[in-house]
Design an enzyme around this catalytic site. Structure first.
Site, PDB file in Angstrom:
ATOM      1  N   ILE A 140      64.165  96.354  50.598  1.00  0.00           N
ATOM      2  CA  ILE A 140      65.009  95.206  50.970  1.00  0.00           C
ATOM      3  C   ILE A 140      66.124  95.656  51.920  1.00  0.00           C
ATOM      4  CG2 ILE A 140      66.498  93.346  50.099  1.00  0.00           C
ATOM      5  CD1 ILE A 140      64.802  93.414  47.486  1.00  0.00           C
ATOM      6  N   THR A 218      73.015  90.847  46.903  1.00  0.00           N
ATOM      7  CA  THR A 218      71.789  90.150  46.487  1.00  0.00           C
ATOM      8  C   THR A 218      71.066  90.968  45.413  1.00  0.00           C
ATOM      9  OG1 THR A 218      70.583  91.281  48.243  1.00  0.00           O
ATOM     10  CG2 THR A 218      71.289  89.020  48.702  1.00  0.00           C
ATOM     11  N   ALA A 219      71.713  92.037  44.923  1.00  0.00           N
ATOM     12  CA  ALA A 219      70.996  92.971  44.035  1.00  0.00           C
ATOM     13  C   ALA A 219      71.200  92.579  42.564  1.00  0.00           C
ATOM     14  CB  ALA A 219      71.448  94.392  44.326  1.00  0.00           C
ATOM     15  N   ARG A 220      72.286  93.043  41.994  1.00  0.00           N
ATOM     16  CA  ARG A 220      72.603  92.699  40.601  1.00  0.00           C
ATOM     17  C   ARG A 220      74.121  92.569  40.466  1.00  0.00           C
ATOM     18  NH1 ARG A 220      68.210  91.233  40.103  1.00  0.00           N
ATOM     19  NH2 ARG A 220      66.617  91.868  38.609  1.00  0.00           N
ATOM     20  N   ASP A 244      74.975  86.351  45.660  1.00  0.00           N
ATOM     21  CA  ASP A 244      73.828  85.612  45.098  1.00  0.00           C
ATOM     22  C   ASP A 244      73.613  85.992  43.638  1.00  0.00           C
ATOM     23  OD1 ASP A 244      71.472  83.898  45.298  1.00  0.00           O
ATOM     24  OD2 ASP A 244      70.273  85.723  45.270  1.00  0.00           O
ATOM     25  N   GLU A 249      75.353  85.885  34.419  1.00  0.00           N
ATOM     26  CA  GLU A 249      74.799  84.639  34.980  1.00  0.00           C
ATOM     27  C   GLU A 249      74.306  83.728  33.860  1.00  0.00           C
ATOM     28  OE1 GLU A 249      71.682  85.757  37.688  1.00  0.00           O
ATOM     29  OE2 GLU A 249      73.033  86.992  38.884  1.00  0.00           O
ATOM     30  N   HIS A 267      71.585  83.003  42.457  1.00  0.00           N
ATOM     31  CA  HIS A 267      70.499  83.980  42.281  1.00  0.00           C
ATOM     32  C   HIS A 267      69.163  83.417  42.792  1.00  0.00           C
ATOM     33  CE1 HIS A 267      69.039  87.597  39.663  1.00  0.00           C
ATOM     34  NE2 HIS A 267      68.304  87.457  40.744  1.00  0.00           N
ATOM     35  N   GLY A 269      67.594  84.677  45.660  1.00  0.00           N
ATOM     36  CA  GLY A 269      67.047  85.581  46.680  1.00  0.00           C
ATOM     37  C   GLY A 269      65.542  85.471  46.872  1.00  0.00           C
ATOM     38  N   SER A 270      64.806  85.337  45.785  1.00  0.00           N
ATOM     39  CA  SER A 270      63.337  85.293  45.901  1.00  0.00           C
ATOM     40  C   SER A 270      62.797  83.869  45.810  1.00  0.00           C
ATOM     41  CB  SER A 270      62.704  86.150  44.793  1.00  0.00           C
ATOM     42  OG  SER A 270      62.977  85.590  43.522  1.00  0.00           O
TER      43      SER A 270
HETATM   44  C1  DGY Z   1      64.213  90.209  40.987  1.00  0.00           C
HETATM   45  O1  DGY Z   1      63.006  90.026  41.197  1.00  0.00           O
HETATM   46  O2  DGY Z   1      64.617  91.216  40.428  1.00  0.00           O
HETATM   47  C2  DGY Z   1      65.155  89.149  41.425  1.00  0.00           C
HETATM   48  O3  DGY Z   1      66.445  89.391  41.029  1.00  0.00           O
HETATM   49  C3  DGY Z   1      64.700  87.793  40.961  1.00  0.00           C
HETATM   50  O4  DGY Z   1      63.720  87.420  41.833  1.00  0.00           O
END
Ligand code: DGY
Length: 302
Positions: A140, A218-220, A244, A249, A267, A269-270
């Site tokens: 990513i 966008t990670a954690r 994100d 959460e 959250h 991202g995906s």
């Molecule tokens: C993941 O896949 O780890 C994302 O945070 C959620 O899609």
């Protein structure tokens, strides 16, 4: 899944508590879980003996105690690769949204408080030509770097290992975080949540950023110490943040909502149809391989 298995589906996407998850696991051969299912050592110890595999519908697997699973000879898999582009796209959205104050602009339109165009109205910061620091240059991180080059950004990164020159594509490598941070007009984190990375964005590390730097995550959420980031956003030392993901959460620290210099997403991202389908099929590929007696393509090891 309906065709090849006898699934006990969670049709409403409600989050099962740990007791219910353990109860529903009875008689099952595998669990297909996601980021909201906390499969810690205690849960793994209490899973029925019939469970032989846990496939998570996510690339991150910090919610699963993989070491405890291994001890019980339960295989674990994740879904890497298929969400790289969608997540890198959201990192760019956050980077632009935070830099340009897009949330405030959109809010003004929705609230009907936009008065008129003004020379100093809704002033943000340029992205083009700025330095982007990437912490964690995996799939990513590299996909973000590729997009950022389209904005003529100068890429700096810190990663456990330096990338080969072809993959680095002119990015500047820093062998430690302290060396990376002063070079970040923007900092985007792409590290997994591990005991080593939790809280890595804290008052000491934020202090090393240039004044006004923009932070993207966008990670954690647990990579960040919220008190430290909020203090830095309040003082302006961190100019803006695009987030994100959050600690705890969906009950994120409420101060993020009231800060004018945050751009916030839930959250997602995906969260594209194509990507979530690909994640589902990837999770199934892992289950299929395992139950066919082959190695799952995406094994998770502690
Ligand atoms: C993941 O896949 O780890 C994302 O945070 C959620 O899609």
């Amino acid at each position: 899944m309906q065709r090849d298995y006898q699934p006990d589906l969670n049709g409403s996407d409600e989050i099962y508590g740990q007791e219910e998850l353990i109860e529903r696991a009875k008689g099952a051969d595998a669990l297909l879980v996601t980021v909201t299912d906390i499969i810690n050592r205690d849960v793994i110890a209490r899973l029925p003996g019939s469970i032989r595999m846990i496939a998570t519908f996510s690339v991150g697997y910090d919610q699963i105690d993989a070491a405890a699973a291994l001890e019980r000879k339960i295989a674990v898999s994740n879904t890497p690769g298929v969400l790289t582009n969608a997540t890198a796209d959201i990192a760019i959205l956050l980077l632009l949204g935070a830099a340009r104050g897009a949330g405030n602009g959109e809010h003004a339109i929705r609230q009907n408080t936009w008065q008129n165009w003004a020379p100093t109205g809704f002033l943000g910061r340029d992205v083009t030509g700025k330095r982007l620091g990437i912490l964690g240059m995996g799939r990513i991180g590299q996909a973000l770097a590729k997009r950022a080059r389209g904005f003529d950004m100068e890429i700096h990164y810190h990663n456990r290992r330096r990338l080969p020159a072809q993959e680095e594509a002119g990015a500047h490598y820093h062998d430690n975080l302290k060396s990376l941070l002063p070079n970040c007009d923007f900092l985007s984190v792409h590290a997994a949540s591990t005991p080593q990375t939790r809280g890595i964005i804290n008052s000491e590390t934020l202090q090393e950023l240039p004044p006004g730097a923009i932070f993207v995550n966008t990670a954690r959420g647990d990579l960040v110490n919220d008190d430290a980031l909020i203090t830095a956003l309040q003082s302006g030392h961190v100019g803006a943040a695009g987030l994100d993901v959050f600690n705890n959460e969906p009950d994120l620290d409420p101060r993020y909502r009231t800060l004018p210099n945050t751009f916030l997403l839930p959250h997602l991202g995906s969260a594209t149809l194509e990507t979530r389908n690909a994640m589902g099929f990837c999770a199934l590929d892992n289950l299929d391989a395992f139950f066919a007696g082959k190695p799952p393509p995406n094994p998770v090891t502690p």
